[in-house]
Design a protein around this motif. Structure first.
Motif, mmCIF file in Angstrom:
data_model
loop_
_atom_site.group_PDB
_atom_site.id
_atom_site.type_symbol
_atom_site.label_atom_id
_atom_site.label_comp_id
_atom_site.label_asym_id
_atom_site.label_seq_id
_atom_site.Cartn_x
_atom_site.Cartn_y
_atom_site.Cartn_z
ATOM 1 N N TRP A 38 0.830 -1.208 0.000
ATOM 2 C CA TRP A 38 0.000 0.000 0.000
ATOM 3 C C TRP A 38 0.866 1.259 0.000
ATOM 4 O O TRP A 38 0.393 2.333 -0.362
ATOM 5 C CB TRP A 38 -0.922 0.014 1.214
ATOM 6 N N SER A 96 1.498 -9.262 -6.542
ATOM 7 C CA SER A 96 1.234 -7.824 -6.542
ATOM 8 C C SER A 96 2.450 -7.045 -7.011
ATOM 9 O O SER A 96 2.338 -6.106 -7.811
ATOM 10 C CB SER A 96 0.829 -7.362 -5.142
ATOM 11 N N ASP A 120 -3.211 -3.522 -6.070
ATOM 12 C CA ASP A 120 -3.715 -3.096 -4.763
ATOM 13 C C ASP A 120 -4.694 -4.107 -4.181
ATOM 14 O O ASP A 120 -4.716 -4.343 -2.964
ATOM 15 C CB ASP A 120 -4.375 -1.723 -4.880
ATOM 16 N N SER A 124 -4.310 -6.056 -0.719
ATOM 17 C CA SER A 124 -5.352 -5.936 0.303
ATOM 18 C C SER A 124 -5.846 -7.281 0.815
ATOM 19 O O SER A 124 -6.343 -7.361 1.952
ATOM 20 C CB SER A 124 -6.552 -5.151 -0.264
#
Length: 197
Positions: A38, A96, A120, A124
């Motif tokens: 993040w 990711s 993202d 998450s």
């Protein structure tokens, strides 16, 4: 309209700085994979946009990656202030990161935004799973602030298209979902308390 951007940034800091302190004291246990990614994703987006010149629309992104990076760094201070990283978390993190690399290499802005959202989402997932199973290890406030901060982006938009709308809308959805998942245990406790009276 720029006033709302500063309000959103202030709200983000008001909730994320206490979350960082709660991490230091061990009251919350953030997933390092999620908080690292993040931090990376909006940082890439911010510096990529900054290379074409500064606009106030970039300010919420600057606040976003700097505050998440602070929380990630705080998770190293207290050994109890982190969530153990398993194979699932590691796989989500690697995929990711690979998506972020492809994002950084693409020249198509719509594809870049779509890849950023995919990256993202994968970042998450570990926190979504942890929050569902162990909501007591999280706090809903920074995610609620994330919804508000993302919403302020609309006040700085002059062009309304996929490139400008997709990521703020996504951030509102994923942060709202995280806040609800963390809050659900409190709601359930409240409902059970009422039923037992």
């Amino acid at each position: 309209m720029q006033f709302m951007i500063f309000v959103g940034a202030a709200v983000t800091l008001v909730f994320n700085i206490p979350y960082a302190w709660a991490t230091v004291t061990g009251r919350v246990r953030p997933n390092k994979v999620s908080w690292l990614l993040w931090s990376i994703a909006p940082a890439i987006g911010f510096f990529a946009a900054l290379s074409k010149g500064w606009t106030w629309g970039q300010f919420p992104v600057l606040i976003s990656f700097s505050s998440t990076a602070l929380i990630f760094l705080c998770s190293f201070i207290n050994r109890k202030a982190y969530w153990a990283i398993g194979r699932f978390d590691f796989i989500c993190g690697v995929v990711s990161l690979l998506t972020l690399i492809v994002w950084a290499m693409t020249k198509n802005p719509n594809l870049a935004i779509a890849l950023a959202i995919v990256a993202d989402i994968l970042a998450s997932v570990p926190t979504l799973v942890k929050s569902w199973q162990y909501p007591e290890t999280e706090s809903w406030e920074p995610f609620a602030a994330g919804v508000f901060n993302a919403a302020t982006s609309f006040f700085a938009m002059s062009i309304w298209n996929f490139t400008s709308l997709a990521f703020p809308i996504y951030l509102m959805v994923v942060n709202g979902l995280l806040a609800i998942i963390v809050l659900r245990k409190k709601w359930m406790k409240g409902a059970n308390h009422e039923l037992s009276r």
